[in-house]
Design an enzyme around this catalytic site. Structure first.
Site, PDB file in Angstrom:
ATOM      1  N   THR A  10      20.549 -18.083  17.872  1.00  0.00           N
ATOM      2  CA  THR A  10      21.720 -18.788  17.579  1.00  0.00           C
ATOM      3  C   THR A  10      21.917 -19.888  18.590  1.00  0.00           C
ATOM      4  OG1 THR A  10      22.817 -16.846  18.437  1.00  0.00           O
ATOM      5  CG2 THR A  10      22.827 -16.992  15.960  1.00  0.00           C
ATOM      6  N   ILE A  13      18.058 -22.053  23.957  1.00  0.00           N
ATOM      7  CA  ILE A  13      16.645 -22.099  23.916  1.00  0.00           C
ATOM      8  C   ILE A  13      16.157 -21.587  22.786  1.00  0.00           C
ATOM      9  CG2 ILE A  13      14.422 -21.318  24.936  1.00  0.00           C
ATOM     10  CD1 ILE A  13      16.026 -21.455  27.696  1.00  0.00           C
ATOM     11  N   ARG A  33      23.496 -11.075  17.567  1.00  0.00           N
ATOM     12  CA  ARG A  33      24.499 -10.226  17.238  1.00  0.00           C
ATOM     13  C   ARG A  33      25.576 -10.803  16.459  1.00  0.00           C
ATOM     14  NH1 ARG A  33      25.976  -8.951  23.216  1.00  0.00           N
ATOM     15  NH2 ARG A  33      25.626 -11.297  23.283  1.00  0.00           N
ATOM     16  N   ASP A  59      21.863  -5.741  18.109  1.00  0.00           N
ATOM     17  CA  ASP A  59      22.410  -5.920  19.538  1.00  0.00           C
ATOM     18  C   ASP A  59      21.056  -5.145  20.046  1.00  0.00           C
ATOM     19  OD1 ASP A  59      23.042  -5.480  21.987  1.00  0.00           O
ATOM     20  OD2 ASP A  59      25.269  -4.884  21.558  1.00  0.00           O
ATOM     21  N   ASN A  86      13.457 -13.967  23.286  1.00  0.00           N
ATOM     22  CA  ASN A  86      14.400 -15.028  23.977  1.00  0.00           C
ATOM     23  C   ASN A  86      15.730 -14.584  24.402  1.00  0.00           C
ATOM     24  OD1 ASN A  86      15.291 -17.893  24.603  1.00  0.00           O
ATOM     25  ND2 ASN A  86      16.588 -17.298  23.107  1.00  0.00           N
ATOM     26  N   TYR A 148      18.690 -10.018  37.800  1.00  0.00           N
ATOM     27  CA  TYR A 148      18.202 -11.105  36.988  1.00  0.00           C
ATOM     28  C   TYR A 148      16.888 -11.318  37.283  1.00  0.00           C
ATOM     29  CZ  TYR A 148      17.938 -15.284  34.205  1.00  0.00           C
ATOM     30  OH  TYR A 148      17.473 -16.192  33.390  1.00  0.00           O
ATOM     31  N   LYS A 152      13.193 -10.706  35.168  1.00  0.00           N
ATOM     32  CA  LYS A 152      12.227 -11.892  34.861  1.00  0.00           C
ATOM     33  C   LYS A 152      10.866 -11.805  35.459  1.00  0.00           C
ATOM     34  CE  LYS A 152      15.168 -13.730  31.911  1.00  0.00           C
ATOM     35  NZ  LYS A 152      14.988 -13.538  30.503  1.00  0.00           N
ATOM     36  N   VAL A 181      18.340 -25.059  32.082  1.00  0.00           N
ATOM     37  CA  VAL A 181      18.585 -25.647  30.859  1.00  0.00           C
ATOM     38  C   VAL A 181      19.872 -25.594  30.363  1.00  0.00           C
ATOM     39  CG1 VAL A 181      17.433 -25.551  28.396  1.00  0.00           C
ATOM     40  CG2 VAL A 181      16.416 -24.216  30.402  1.00  0.00           C
ATOM     41  N   THR A 183      22.570 -25.068  27.970  1.00  0.00           N
ATOM     42  CA  THR A 183      23.039 -23.952  26.919  1.00  0.00           C
ATOM     43  C   THR A 183      24.037 -23.298  27.056  1.00  0.00           C
ATOM     44  OG1 THR A 183      21.786 -21.991  28.003  1.00  0.00           O
ATOM     45  CG2 THR A 183      20.214 -23.526  26.793  1.00  0.00           C
TER      46      THR A 183
END
Ligand SMILES: NC(=O)c1ccc[n+]([C@@H]2O[C@H](COP(=O)([O-])OP(=O)(O)OC[C@H]3O[C@@H](n4cnc5c(N)ncnc54)[C@H](OP(=O)(O)O)[C@@H]3O)[C@@H](O)[C@H]2O)c1
Length: 257
Positions: A10, A13, A33, A59, A86, A148, A152, A181, A183
């Site tokens: 939604t 990216i 979600r 979720d 994603n 984080y 990744k 990016v 977003t």
């Protein structure tokens, strides 16, 4: 007509992947979600491009959500040809400033969901002898940056390892490592972005174009944009201590920045 399933479709990216793949004439399964937002997006993409867009509210930090998407990916009657894992988010703060519940939620969404959905998709893709999986990681995978960055890094190692295991099966897997990016990511996490220089920001639509070009070339790792390719080349040579100092400060401090 082929079908792509995109998690976190939604915004940011994921929404850029949805626009691009719909414009190419692929049917879509949109996962996130927020059902209302998913439905609006599905209607818009259907009306604009004449494709079928299914809505799947889930979720990915809970078992029920993961099971629902696994089931959809394993549906042999309505096969998914391309999976874009994603969905993701950031937590503001350094280690011990972020609650254990939030740390664990990140591992669920960034690692467990990626593992389970890749497995569900790759099984039925291998039977058909074709398919693609793009797992969205980050350039943070290559620098010390708490949970984080570690999550990744797991995505990169996992994806490249599975790509090797499935070589020759017709199924392609690729880890996508974007830099910054524009977003909703930073705002949702409450992270300030004032200290990030303008040249470091990437455009989501251009990022998606180069990612899909890299997937078509059969790459298992994509670092879109020459600026970040050069930067990651330097990162390989830089001392770990220096990298950790720079990386752990950017965008993670509590309070106004
Ligand atoms: N933006 C950057 O600078 C950047 C850089 C490198 C990598 N990335 C990675 O790129 C991916 C996409 O990020 P973005 O920047 O596009 O973020 P974004 O604009 O905040 O979009 C995140 C998307 O993920 C969905 N999502 C979040 N938590 C979810 C959950 N528990 N279950 C299902 N869906 C969930 C959100 O929808 P709902 O809230 O409706 O669920 C939304 O559609 C992430 O994996 C992120 O780590 C981003």
């Amino acid at each position: 007509m082929t079908t792509a399933l995109i998690t976190g479709a939604t915004a940011g990216i994921g929404a850029a992947f949805a626009r691009r793949l719909a414009a190419e004439g692929r049917n879509l399964v949109l996962v996130a979600r927020d059902t209302e937002r998913l439905q609006e997006q599905a209607t818009e993409l259907h009306d604009r491009h004449g494709i079928e867009a299914e809505v799947l509210t889930a979720d990915l930090s809970d078992d029920e959500g993961m099971v629902a998407v696994e089931k959809r990916l394993a549906d042999r009657k309505h096969p998914v040809d391309l999976l874009i894992n994603n969905a993701g988010f950031g937590n503001k703060g350094r280690f011990l400033e972020v609650s254990m519940a939030d740390e664990l939620t990140m591992l669920k969404v960034h690692c467990e969901a990626v593992l389970r959905l890749t497995s569900a998709a790759a099984g039925s893709m291998r039977e058909r002898g074709r398919g693609g999986v793009v797992n969205v990681a980050s350039v943070a995978a290559f620098v010390p940056r708490g949970t984080y960055g570690a999550s990744k890094a797991w995505v990169v190692q996992f994806t490249q390892g599975v790509a090797r295991d499935m070589a020759g099966s017709g199924v392609r897997l690729m880890a996508l490592c974007p830099g910054f990016v524009r977003t909703e990511f930073h705002e949702r996490a409450g992270m300030g972005t004032d200290n990030i220089p303008g040249w470091m920001w990437l455009d989501a639509d251009k990022l998606v174009s180069s990612a899909l070009a890299d997937l078509a070339k059969g790459k298992s790792l994509s670092i879109p944009d020459p600026r970040y390719k050069a930067l990651m080349g330097m990162v390989k040579l830089a001392p770990r201590g220096l990298l950790g100092g720079v990386s752990s400060r950017a965008g993670r401090k509590y309070g106004p920045q």
